[in-house]
Enzyme design. Structure first.
Site, PDB file in Angstrom:
ATOM      1  N   ASP A 119      -7.985   9.938  -2.545  1.00 42.94           N
ATOM      2  CA  ASP A 119      -6.689   9.722  -3.206  1.00 42.94           C
ATOM      3  C   ASP A 119      -6.908   9.609  -4.713  1.00 42.94           C
ATOM      4  O   ASP A 119      -8.047   9.637  -5.185  1.00 42.94           O
ATOM      5  CB  ASP A 119      -5.975   8.483  -2.640  1.00 42.94           C
ATOM      6  CG  ASP A 119      -6.859   7.236  -2.625  1.00 42.94           C
ATOM      7  OD1 ASP A 119      -7.973   7.273  -3.187  1.00 42.94           O
ATOM      8  OD2 ASP A 119      -6.427   6.224  -2.048  1.00 42.94           O
TER       9      ASP A 119
ATOM     10  N   ASN B 235      -2.020  -4.441   2.987  1.00 44.97           N
ATOM     11  CA  ASN B 235      -0.791  -4.086   3.715  1.00 44.97           C
ATOM     12  C   ASN B 235      -1.071  -3.026   4.790  1.00 44.97           C
ATOM     13  O   ASN B 235      -0.145  -2.480   5.386  1.00 44.97           O
ATOM     14  CB  ASN B 235       0.284  -3.580   2.742  1.00 44.97           C
ATOM     15  CG  ASN B 235      -0.160  -2.344   1.959  1.00 44.97           C
ATOM     16  OD1 ASN B 235      -1.228  -1.792   2.211  1.00 44.97           O
ATOM     17  ND2 ASN B 235       0.671  -1.902   1.036  1.00 44.97           N
TER      18      ASN B 235
ATOM     19  N   HIS C 270      -2.599  -0.109   4.281  1.00 47.07           N
ATOM     20  CA  HIS C 270      -2.620   1.293   3.840  1.00 47.07           C
ATOM     21  C   HIS C 270      -4.000   1.919   4.016  1.00 47.07           C
ATOM     22  O   HIS C 270      -5.024   1.242   3.992  1.00 47.07           O
ATOM     23  CB  HIS C 270      -2.068   1.468   2.420  1.00 47.07           C
ATOM     24  CG  HIS C 270      -2.950   1.019   1.299  1.00 47.07           C
ATOM     25  ND1 HIS C 270      -2.454   0.774   0.034  1.00 47.07           N
ATOM     26  CD2 HIS C 270      -4.280   0.779   1.217  1.00 47.07           C
ATOM     27  CE1 HIS C 270      -3.439   0.417  -0.757  1.00 47.07           C
ATOM     28  NE2 HIS C 270      -4.554   0.394  -0.064  1.00 47.07           N
TER      29      HIS C 270
ATOM     30  N   GLU D  92       1.047   4.217   2.224  1.00 49.66           N
ATOM     31  CA  GLU D  92       1.603   2.877   2.332  1.00 49.66           C
ATOM     32  C   GLU D  92       2.357   2.738   3.662  1.00 49.66           C
ATOM     33  O   GLU D  92       2.675   3.737   4.321  1.00 49.66           O
ATOM     34  CB  GLU D  92       2.560   2.629   1.145  1.00 49.66           C
ATOM     35  CG  GLU D  92       1.912   2.776  -0.242  1.00 49.66           C
ATOM     36  CD  GLU D  92       1.018   1.599  -0.651  1.00 49.66           C
ATOM     37  OE1 GLU D  92       0.450   0.918   0.237  1.00 49.66           O
ATOM     38  OE2 GLU D  92       0.882   1.373  -1.870  1.00 49.66           O
TER      39      GLU D  92
HETATM   40  P1  PGA Z   1     -10.281  -2.607  -1.819  1.00 41.39           P
HETATM   41  O1  PGA Z   1      -9.185  -1.531  -1.516  1.00 41.39           O
HETATM   42  O2  PGA Z   1     -11.581  -2.067  -1.325  1.00 41.39           O
HETATM   43  O3  PGA Z   1     -10.279  -2.757  -3.315  1.00 41.39           O
HETATM   44  O4  PGA Z   1      -9.887  -3.873  -1.114  1.00 41.39           O
HETATM   45  C1  PGA Z   1      -9.133  -0.979  -0.241  1.00 41.39           C
HETATM   46  C2  PGA Z   1      -7.955  -0.053  -0.135  1.00 41.39           C
HETATM   47  O5  PGA Z   1      -6.947  -0.277  -0.819  1.00 41.39           O
HETATM   48  O6  PGA Z   1      -8.035   0.905   0.637  1.00 41.39           O
END
Ligand code: PGA
Length: 243
Positions: A64, A133, A135, A140
């Site tokens: 992404d 959340n 995602h 999302e």
């Molecule tokens: P993080 O993000 O490793 O910074 O917790 C994970 C994600 O958003 O997929």
């Protein structure tokens, strides 16, 4: 796989990638960013320096990107992967593919990426984190399970959690461009990583709860070749019957 220490978490994930590259030296890897895989990338660089891994035929794509961000900004996924992996190993320049954060047309860029993935023969091994959340990439909650690469409004939660990349939430782009859930599910193998107590609730929801677009990571339950690497804090709320 549930690991006891941070070192074990990072090296377990790195070893999965090493095994993949040993099995298929020209693997197409999809790579995630975020806090979670930082240590894994450090281990990979170290293993490369020790000549335990060879990236000379490997092809990489990022999962992404922040849409609209200046493509040279170090907070972009491109900046992150360049700084933590690409500049340290023997990946060939022509084998490094990116989602463009500032394309002339967002729609065309999404199409280009899906076509590119097809032309490369699909993704062999895709690394994923999980947002608080639920995602996956920037998919999302509520994203269609049929989605391919697309542009999406980032939730407040995601912008807050990624403030560190841009020196403050107000600087985090409001949109992301991301492989879709279908794109992710089409990868031949998935590896999701989660660590820390603050991921325990969402890990429990994703793996003990139903498969639902409200918790995008729950789709891993129905992928036929997925490995999930957790530390014991992130795994602390899972029901025992899962492992
Ligand atoms: P993080 O993000 O490793 O910074 O917790 C994970 C994600 O958003 O997929």
């Amino acid at each position: 796989m549930i690991t006891d220490t941070k070192e074990a978490f990072d090296s377990t994930a790195a070893v999965e990638i090493v095994k993949q590259i040993e099995k298929k030296p020209n693997s197409v890897l999809g790579l995630a960013t975020g806090h979670t895989p930082k240590g894994m990338y450090e281990v990979l660089v170290q293993m490369y320096q020790e000549k335990k891994i060879d990236f000379s035929q490997v092809i990489v794509l990022n999962l992404d990107e922040y849409f609209g961000a200046d493509s040279d900004h170090p907070g972009t996924c491109k900046g992150y992967l360049t700084e933590r992996l690409y500049q340290h190993v023997n990946l060939k320049k022509e084998n490094i593919y990116y989602l463009n954060s500032q394309p002339a047309s967002g729609e065309e860029e999404c199409k280009r990426y899906d076509q590119l993935i097809n032309q490369l023969g699909g993704i062999d091994f895709l690394i994923l984190g999980i947002g608080k959340n639920g995602h996956l990439g920037f998919n999302e909650p509520g994203t269609s399970l049929e989605s391919q690469t697309h542009i999406i409004d980032l939730t407040d939660r995601s912008r807050t959690d990624n403030a560190w990349s841009f020196g403050g939430k107000e600087n985090v782009p409001t949109q992301g461009i991301t492989m879709g859930i279908k794109t992710i599910m089409n990868a031949k193998k998935l590896m999701m990583m989660a660590n820390g107590e603050n991921k325990a609730d969402i890990v429990e929801k994703a793996f003990n709860g139903p498969v639902t677009s409200d918790v995008p990571a729950s789709v891993l339950q129905i992928h036929n070749n997925a490995v999930v690497i957790l530390d014991k804090e992130a795994a602390s709320k899972l029901h025992n019957d899962l492992y």
